[in-house]
Design a protein around this motif. Structure first.
Motif, PDB file in Angstrom:
ATOM      1  N   ASP A 103      38.788  41.668  32.896  1.00  0.00           N
ATOM      2  CA  ASP A 103      39.058  39.829  32.511  1.00  0.00           C
ATOM      3  C   ASP A 103      39.597  38.709  33.094  1.00  0.00           C
ATOM      4  O   ASP A 103      39.271  37.482  32.983  1.00  0.00           O
ATOM      5  CB  ASP A 103      38.975  39.462  30.857  1.00  0.00           C
ATOM      6  CG  ASP A 103      38.451  40.452  30.017  1.00  0.00           C
ATOM      7  OD1 ASP A 103      37.099  40.742  30.035  1.00  0.00           O
ATOM      8  OD2 ASP A 103      38.792  41.040  29.105  1.00  0.00           O
ATOM      9  N   TYR A 104      40.109  39.184  34.660  1.00  0.00           N
ATOM     10  CA  TYR A 104      41.136  38.822  34.897  1.00  0.00           C
ATOM     11  C   TYR A 104      40.928  38.968  36.519  1.00  0.00           C
ATOM     12  O   TYR A 104      40.617  39.739  37.514  1.00  0.00           O
ATOM     13  CB  TYR A 104      43.061  39.039  35.295  1.00  0.00           C
ATOM     14  CG  TYR A 104      42.827  39.129  33.516  1.00  0.00           C
ATOM     15  CD1 TYR A 104      43.563  38.124  32.778  1.00  0.00           C
ATOM     16  CD2 TYR A 104      42.991  40.125  32.953  1.00  0.00           C
ATOM     17  CE1 TYR A 104      43.727  38.015  31.327  1.00  0.00           C
ATOM     18  CE2 TYR A 104      43.383  40.094  31.188  1.00  0.00           C
ATOM     19  CZ  TYR A 104      43.782  39.345  30.915  1.00  0.00           C
ATOM     20  OH  TYR A 104      44.223  39.488  29.109  1.00  0.00           O
ATOM     21  N   GLU A 105      39.804  37.458  37.136  1.00  0.00           N
ATOM     22  CA  GLU A 105      39.843  37.412  38.553  1.00  0.00           C
ATOM     23  C   GLU A 105      40.466  37.442  39.369  1.00  0.00           C
ATOM     24  O   GLU A 105      41.924  37.050  39.462  1.00  0.00           O
ATOM     25  CB  GLU A 105      38.652  36.267  39.095  1.00  0.00           C
ATOM     26  CG  GLU A 105      37.654  36.213  37.214  1.00  0.00           C
ATOM     27  CD  GLU A 105      36.660  35.191  38.075  1.00  0.00           C
ATOM     28  OE1 GLU A 105      37.419  34.403  38.597  1.00  0.00           O
ATOM     29  OE2 GLU A 105      35.414  35.365  37.330  1.00  0.00           O
ATOM     30  N   HIS A 106      40.588  37.914  40.532  1.00  0.00           N
ATOM     31  CA  HIS A 106      41.039  38.061  42.144  1.00  0.00           C
ATOM     32  C   HIS A 106      42.667  39.040  41.443  1.00  0.00           C
ATOM     33  O   HIS A 106      43.366  37.944  42.214  1.00  0.00           O
ATOM     34  CB  HIS A 106      41.351  36.591  42.294  1.00  0.00           C
ATOM     35  CG  HIS A 106      39.679  35.582  42.822  1.00  0.00           C
ATOM     36  ND1 HIS A 106      39.439  36.921  43.335  1.00  0.00           N
ATOM     37  CD2 HIS A 106      39.102  34.929  42.709  1.00  0.00           C
ATOM     38  CE1 HIS A 106      37.793  36.290  43.158  1.00  0.00           C
ATOM     39  NE2 HIS A 106      37.982  34.587  42.654  1.00  0.00           N
ATOM     40  N   LEU A 107      42.827  40.006  40.861  1.00  0.00           N
ATOM     41  CA  LEU A 107      44.562  40.053  40.720  1.00  0.00           C
ATOM     42  C   LEU A 107      44.727  40.697  41.730  1.00  0.00           C
ATOM     43  O   LEU A 107      44.249  41.922  42.500  1.00  0.00           O
ATOM     44  CB  LEU A 107      43.902  40.973  39.368  1.00  0.00           C
ATOM     45  CG  LEU A 107      44.468  40.503  38.020  1.00  0.00           C
ATOM     46  CD1 LEU A 107      44.071  41.575  37.040  1.00  0.00           C
ATOM     47  CD2 LEU A 107      45.720  39.697  38.284  1.00  0.00           C
TER      48      LEU A 107
END
Length: 437
Positions: free
Chosen positions: A44-48
């Motif tokens: 659910d968290y982009e570009h981590l």
């Protein structure tokens, strides 16, 4: 290897947010999880680029600590980052009986294959320095050797009576320990063999050089490389990655947080600095209430009244390490059969803060105390944290995400006992970064 540059386990909550802030300030999107994450938790968290686990090992005995950190390291290993870090406090809070660094090193040794384990405790950004193996920490305007530091040398749980980090590690571990001193940072090569390498760091240039050395080792190593260090290591590595153009997102530096009308704060810290911060808040309009084990309902009632009157509230358990309330609280807990003071107080303050947040629909809160923060965040039901805005070095304002997407995101600032200026709680209320002053 995945695209993750770093996976870290923090030995307490405020230390974990400190590491997260170091990465975020260099444009590396970093998420701090309350429990060890799985791959699906990241979707659910982009570009981590960096993932942390906010732990509590600094307050644990060896057996429990080994179980905790081993579980965290296995979870991070499955995410396949370039580095896996045991993030320790820059004041090296530890002893053989509590927060044992040797336990963390041995757990990392068992899982990761790099023979040389870098150990970097210094963080010039926070006034922490290592020179010829001896560690120093700033308090106020003065810099003290660790074993002469007015707070750390008499810490109630882990008094640091040795400043030589090699000796600290030898006392807590069976590892061979070597020193790379400040004069050798550029030219000394790593010795062959299995050992822990303690790095001196005095200046920001030293910090960058140490990070370069650590990352060169990681690039040559197959699989994740295990390291131990404070947020000084995070600042150094993040700076390197930023210079290489590997960052993807940026914490807004031009914008500033807006102030809110009121906040609620709790503190379980007994440090002299936190005492000054409580007194400053009280002198600047906060309703500051002492929490006792037997009168919690009375305190909660007074806090509700103050919030309804439009005031901010700060609930605290002690004003400084010599406050008689500390002995009284320990006695009351013992009478109720409770031995773990940190856990009991953390859960108590968490319950009080949760009641205030839910009743008054508060948008922003603050917590003082490293051990306290861990228990409070869990009680509030927060699943993960991300830096929203720098506030005070080592204590940013964060967004607290909850697993239920229908729950509102909570702004929360977590600070260790040694962090923040005197006006910290007022700064949280007003959304005021130190740079704004």
């Amino acid at each position: 290897m995945s695209e993750l540059l770093l996976g870290f386990y923090g030995d307490d909550f405020t230390g974990s947010t400190d590491a997260m802030e170091a990465m975020a300030l260099h444009g590396l999107r970093t998420l701090l999880f309350i429990e060890p994450p799985r791959q699906e938790d990241l979707r659910d968290y982009e570009h981590l680029q960096c993932v942390g686990i906010a732990g509590t090992s600094r307050s644990m005995a060896p057996v429990a600590m080994n179980e905790e950190v081993s579980k965290a390291f296995r979870a991070l290993d499955e995410l396949e980052p370039l580095l896996v870090q045991y993030k320790t406090c820059s004041t090296v809070d530890s002893s053989k009986e509590r927060g044992n660094l040797g336990v963390a090193i041995e757990a990392g040794r068992a899982l990761f294959s790099n023979q040389r384990i870098p150990f970097v405790a210094a963080c010039p950004q926070l006034g922490r320095y290592t020179v010829f193996g001896h560690h120093f920490a700033k308090q106020g305007d003065e810099v003290y050797r660790l074993d002469r530091h007015p707070t750390m040398s008499v810490h109630p749980s882990t008094p640091m009576q040795e400043s030589d980090l090699c000796e600290v590690l030898r006392e807590q571990s069976e590892e061979d320990v070597m020193l790379v001193n400040v004069l050798e940072l550029e030219e000394r090569t790593f010795d062959e063999g299995t050992h822990v390498a303690v790095f001196d760091t005095l200046t920001f240039d030293d910090q960058k050089q140490v990070a370069k050395r650590v990352l060169e080792q990681a690039f040559e190593h197959e699989g994740s490389t295990f390291v131990v260090g404070s947020s000084g290591l995070n600042y150094g590595c993040a700076s390197y990655w930023q210079e290489k153009g590997w960052h993807r997102s940026v914490v807004p530096s031009g914008s500033r947080l807006t102030n809110v009308t009121q906040i609620a704060a709790v503190s379980g810290s007994a440090s002299p600095l936190t005492k000054k911060q409580i007194e400053y808040a009280e002198a600047n309009g906060f309703c500051c209430l002492r929490v006792t084990w037997t009168e919690r309902e009375d305190v909660l009632r007074e806090a509700h009244i103050a919030l309804r009157a439009g005031k901010s509230v700060l609930l605290y358990t002690a004003k400084g390490s010599d406050d008689p309330a500390i002995v009284a609280m320990k006695h009351a807990l013992k009478e109720d059969g409770l031995r773990d003071t940190a856990q009991a107080l953390g859960l108590l303050l968490g319950d009080l803060l949760k009641a205030l947040v839910e009743t008054h629909r508060l948008q922003r809160v603050a917590v003082g105390g490293g051990d306290t923060s861990g228990f409070v965040v869990r009680t509030l039901g927060i699943h993960a944290l991300e830096v929203e805005q720098p506030l005070s070095p080592g204590a940013p304002l964060c967004l607290g995400y909850k697993k239920d997407s229908n729950d509102a995101t909570l702004e929360i600032a977590l600070k260790g006992g040694q962090l923040g200026r005197d006006s910290f709680f007022l700064d949280v209320l007003q959304g005021r970064c130190v740079d704004d002053a």
